[in-house]
Design a protein around this motif. Structure first.
Motif, PDB file in Angstrom:
ATOM      1  N   THR A 225      31.792  35.561 105.303  1.00 51.78           N
ATOM      2  CA  THR A 225      32.434  36.815 104.943  1.00 51.78           C
ATOM      3  C   THR A 225      31.367  37.657 104.239  1.00 51.78           C
ATOM      4  O   THR A 225      30.338  37.123 103.817  1.00 51.78           O
ATOM      5  N   TYR A 244      27.440  36.622 104.327  1.00 49.08           N
ATOM      6  CA  TYR A 244      26.395  37.010 105.287  1.00 49.08           C
ATOM      7  C   TYR A 244      25.568  38.191 104.797  1.00 49.08           C
ATOM      8  O   TYR A 244      24.510  38.482 105.362  1.00 49.08           O
ATOM      9  N   LEU A 331      43.594  34.484 124.528  1.00 48.12           N
ATOM     10  CA  LEU A 331      44.941  33.971 124.254  1.00 48.12           C
ATOM     11  C   LEU A 331      45.963  34.647 125.160  1.00 48.12           C
ATOM     12  O   LEU A 331      46.013  35.875 125.251  1.00 48.12           O
ATOM     13  N   ARG A 377      37.911  45.619 108.021  1.00 48.77           N
ATOM     14  CA  ARG A 377      37.694  44.971 106.724  1.00 48.77           C
ATOM     15  C   ARG A 377      38.930  44.261 106.193  1.00 48.77           C
ATOM     16  O   ARG A 377      38.945  43.787 105.066  1.00 48.77           O
ATOM     17  N   ALA A 378      39.999  44.209 106.985  1.00 48.00           N
ATOM     18  CA  ALA A 378      41.248  43.606 106.496  1.00 48.00           C
ATOM     19  C   ALA A 378      41.018  42.144 106.123  1.00 48.00           C
ATOM     20  O   ALA A 378      40.266  41.434 106.784  1.00 48.00           O
TER      21      ALA A 378
HETATM   22  N1  LIG Z   1      40.164  36.423 122.730  1.00 46.82           N
HETATM   23  C1  LIG Z   1      41.348  36.499 122.159  1.00 46.82           C
HETATM   24  O1  LIG Z   1      42.349  36.042 122.731  1.00 46.82           O
HETATM   25  C2  LIG Z   1      41.461  37.124 120.794  1.00 46.82           C
HETATM   26  C3  LIG Z   1      42.620  36.945 120.035  1.00 46.82           C
HETATM   27  C4  LIG Z   1      42.659  37.484 118.746  1.00 46.82           C
HETATM   28  C5  LIG Z   1      41.580  38.215 118.260  1.00 46.82           C
HETATM   29  N2  LIG Z   1      40.497  38.403 119.039  1.00 46.82           N
HETATM   30  C6  LIG Z   1      39.325  39.150 118.555  1.00 46.82           C
HETATM   31  O2  LIG Z   1      38.801  38.398 117.470  1.00 46.82           O
HETATM   32  C7  LIG Z   1      38.254  39.245 116.481  1.00 46.82           C
HETATM   33  C8  LIG Z   1      38.857  38.918 115.125  1.00 46.82           C
HETATM   34  O3  LIG Z   1      40.248  39.217 115.147  1.00 46.82           O
HETATM   35  P1  LIG Z   1      41.013  39.341 113.757  1.00 46.82           P
HETATM   36  O4  LIG Z   1      42.431  39.615 114.069  1.00 46.82           O
HETATM   37  O5  LIG Z   1      40.689  38.185 112.866  1.00 46.82           O
HETATM   38  O6  LIG Z   1      40.318  40.677 113.184  1.00 46.82           O
HETATM   39  P2  LIG Z   1      40.395  41.315 111.710  1.00 46.82           P
HETATM   40  O7  LIG Z   1      41.517  40.688 110.964  1.00 46.82           O
HETATM   41  O8  LIG Z   1      40.410  42.777 111.882  1.00 46.82           O
HETATM   42  O9  LIG Z   1      39.001  40.878 111.064  1.00 46.82           O
HETATM   43  C9  LIG Z   1      38.590  41.540 109.911  1.00 46.82           C
HETATM   44  C10 LIG Z   1      37.671  40.607 109.151  1.00 46.82           C
HETATM   45  O10 LIG Z   1      36.459  40.442 109.877  1.00 46.82           O
HETATM   46  C11 LIG Z   1      35.428  40.184 108.921  1.00 46.82           C
HETATM   47  N3  LIG Z   1      34.134  40.534 109.497  1.00 46.82           N
HETATM   48  C12 LIG Z   1      33.785  41.700 110.057  1.00 46.82           C
HETATM   49  N4  LIG Z   1      32.500  41.635 110.489  1.00 46.82           N
HETATM   50  C13 LIG Z   1      32.053  40.396 110.172  1.00 46.82           C
HETATM   51  C14 LIG Z   1      30.829  39.718 110.353  1.00 46.82           C
HETATM   52  N5  LIG Z   1      29.773  40.304 110.936  1.00 46.82           N
HETATM   53  N6  LIG Z   1      30.721  38.449 109.913  1.00 46.82           N
HETATM   54  C15 LIG Z   1      31.758  37.833 109.319  1.00 46.82           C
HETATM   55  N7  LIG Z   1      32.954  38.426 109.108  1.00 46.82           N
HETATM   56  C16 LIG Z   1      33.098  39.690 109.538  1.00 46.82           C
HETATM   57  C17 LIG Z   1      35.781  41.081 107.754  1.00 46.82           C
HETATM   58  O11 LIG Z   1      35.296  40.451 106.574  1.00 46.82           O
HETATM   59  P3  LIG Z   1      34.237  41.195 105.603  1.00 46.82           P
HETATM   60  O12 LIG Z   1      34.847  42.561 105.302  1.00 46.82           O
HETATM   61  O13 LIG Z   1      34.140  40.342 104.410  1.00 46.82           O
HETATM   62  O14 LIG Z   1      32.993  41.280 106.396  1.00 46.82           O
HETATM   63  C18 LIG Z   1      37.300  41.155 107.781  1.00 46.82           C
HETATM   64  O15 LIG Z   1      37.885  40.301 106.809  1.00 46.82           O
HETATM   65  C19 LIG Z   1      38.520  40.683 116.962  1.00 46.82           C
HETATM   66  O16 LIG Z   1      37.373  41.145 117.622  1.00 46.82           O
HETATM   67  C20 LIG Z   1      39.661  40.503 117.967  1.00 46.82           C
HETATM   68  O17 LIG Z   1      39.670  41.522 118.941  1.00 46.82           O
HETATM   69  C21 LIG Z   1      40.398  37.892 120.304  1.00 46.82           C
END
Ligand SMILES: NC(=O)c1ccc[n+]([C@@H]2O[C@H](COP(=O)([O-])OP(=O)(O)OC[C@H]3O[C@@H](n4cnc5c(N)ncnc54)[C@H](OP(=O)(O)O)[C@@H]3O)[C@@H](O)[C@H]2O)c1
Length: 396
Positions: A225, A244, A331, A377-378
């Motif tokens: 994070t 990071y 998914l 950033r959530a």
């Molecule tokens: N393939 C699939 O079926 C599938 C399903 C669900 C989600 N996804 C994808 O997976 C990703 C994550 O989804 P989510 O729902 O967890 O998104 P999210 O809740 O919007 O993720 C936000 C978090 O990402 C962290 N973050 C941002 N950049 C980062 C980095 N470089 N290194 C480490 N942490 C970082 C932020 O933390 P900090 O502010 O502390 O950096 C924040 O807490 C998205 O791209 C989404 O489209 C894909």
């Protein structure tokens, strides 16, 4: 009933029929939305209660949570598509069953009855055709729905009610994706103990649930994070924090932390779960991921997965490919993953659903809630209160 509907796509915010609370003007939100308001099903002739067929359930939605995929759909699908007239956004839902189709038996395990509190995520096809969870009532296939346990089994939380705002994320896209990622690793539940794993993007919607599952199964979990709130959350989920930003470039730090001398691989990681989409993390992985380790990603990026798939999965090592197994997952919400979430809560493995900033957004604040999600950033899930439970309304 009240429901949000989209009347155009693009970068402009244009609430032509805003919900009762006025929305702050801004042009930075990557979609435009308007709301439509009518009355609840059954109370007027204009919105009749739908006739339920087959395995369908009619659900009074109390909470929805937002996902990055909502924003992708808003950007990708033009508003003029004839079969998507004024679609409602949103995949994740939690609420109470108010009607069951003739194919739903009220007896037996896994079946539903009027009054059950349930949650899940709509199917891709549903959302494609314009159905969405940001509506007070929703007809959903029972196969997409899981029963929400009455109480948490987590140490220190035993007997505490599983509230809708905490259930909606784990049962929704985020929680089901976390389950899918652990399943893709192919490790039986009892064999996670002692496995060394890294979750990249550990403080987001998916990461915060994934860390809990892996930790709950006995793995040693590190989570990346880049913020203080993220660090607090990763620790509460049971992970060891890697910031990071403090340790940039993080790939070099990982090589120091987990890298071992040539031939000695014990200190390296068994699995890397990438929820943030980092190509360097994969390219450099031989320095910190065991040769038989696996890199599991869910982020397809701008190419919708084509570029990382070709570059990391298809490219052989002799053409410059990285000598580590790569998996890119997508998914499709369904009974296998949604019911597993219920089981993990029952077992005390998922210990809570983290609500970003501890704040549940009101239905009227949806545009602001999407803005928060779009910031990237959530911490945990961005959750919206779609409607109140009937008892809550009566108390007021
Ligand atoms: N393939 C699939 O079926 C599938 C399903 C669900 C989600 N996804 C994808 O997976 C990703 C994550 O989804 P989510 O729902 O967890 O998104 P999210 O809740 O919007 O993720 C936000 C978090 O990402 C962290 N973050 C941002 N950049 C980062 C980095 N470089 N290194 C480490 N942490 C970082 C932020 O933390 P900090 O502010 O502390 O950096 C924040 O807490 C998205 O791209 C989404 O489209 C894909």
């Amino acid at each position: 009933m009240r429901a949000w509907t989209l009347t155009s796509s693009g970068l402009t915010l244009s609430p032509s029929h805003p919900l009762p609370v006025s929305l702050p003007a801004s042009t930075s939100v990557p979609f435009s939305a308007t709301s439509s308001i009518s009355t609840a099903p059954g109370t007027t002739a204009t919105q009749p209660t739908p006739t339920l067929t087959g395995n369908n359930l009619l659900i009074h939605i109390t909470h929805a949570s937002l996902n990055p995929v909502d924003l992708h759909i808003l950007r990708l699908f033009p508003s003029w598509l004839p079969f998507r007239r004024n679609p409602t956004p949103g995949f994740d839902f939690c609420g109470r069953v108010v009607g069951v189709g003739p194919g739903v038996s009220s007896a037996g395990d896994g079946e539903f009855q009027v009054g059950d509190v349930v949650a899940g995520a709509l199917g891709v096809g549903d959302v494609f055709w314009g159905k969405g969870s940001l509506a007070e009532y929703l007809v959903v296939d029972g196969g997409l729905v899981g029963k929400v346990p009455n109480s948490w089994k987590t140490t220190g939380r035993e007997g505490e009610e599983v509230k809708g705002e905490e259930a909606v994320g784990p049962f929704g896209i985020a929680g089901q994706t976390a389950v899918l990622m652990t399943q893709a690793a192919g490790v039986p539940d009892q064999e996670w103990k002692g496995k060394r794993v890294l979750v990249n993007g550990a403080s987001g919607g998916v990461g915060s649930i994934l860390v809990q599952i892996l930790k709950g199964r006995g793995a040693e979990v590190w989570g990346t994070t880049g913020s203080q709130e993220g660090e607090d959350l990763v620790k509460k989920c049971g992970g060891v924090v890697i910031n990071y930003k403090t340790h940039a470039p993080v790939t070099e730090y990982l090589a120091q932390l987990f890298g071992t001398e040539e031939g000695a691989e014990e200190g390296k990681l068994d699995y890397i779960f990438d929820c943030a989409g980092s190509q360097p993390l994969y390219t450099h992985s031989p320095s910190y991921l065991k040769p038989k380790g696996k890199f599991i990603s869910i982020v397809g990026g701008a190419s919708q997965g084509v570029v990382p798939y070709v570059r990391n999965k298809l490219r052989p090592v002799w053409l410059g490919g990285t000598p580590r197994e790569f998996e890119l997952l997508l998914l499709l919400p369904g009974s296998k993953t949604v019911r597993e979430v219920g089981r993990l809560i029952e077992e005390g493995v998922i210990t809570r659903g983290w609500v970003d900033g501890g704040r549940v957004w009101e239905m009227e604040e949806l545009v602001e809630a999407y803005r928060r999600l779009a910031s990237g950033r959530a911490k945990g899930k961005v959750v919206v209160r779609v409607s109140k439970e009937e008892e809550e309304e009566e108390e007021e």
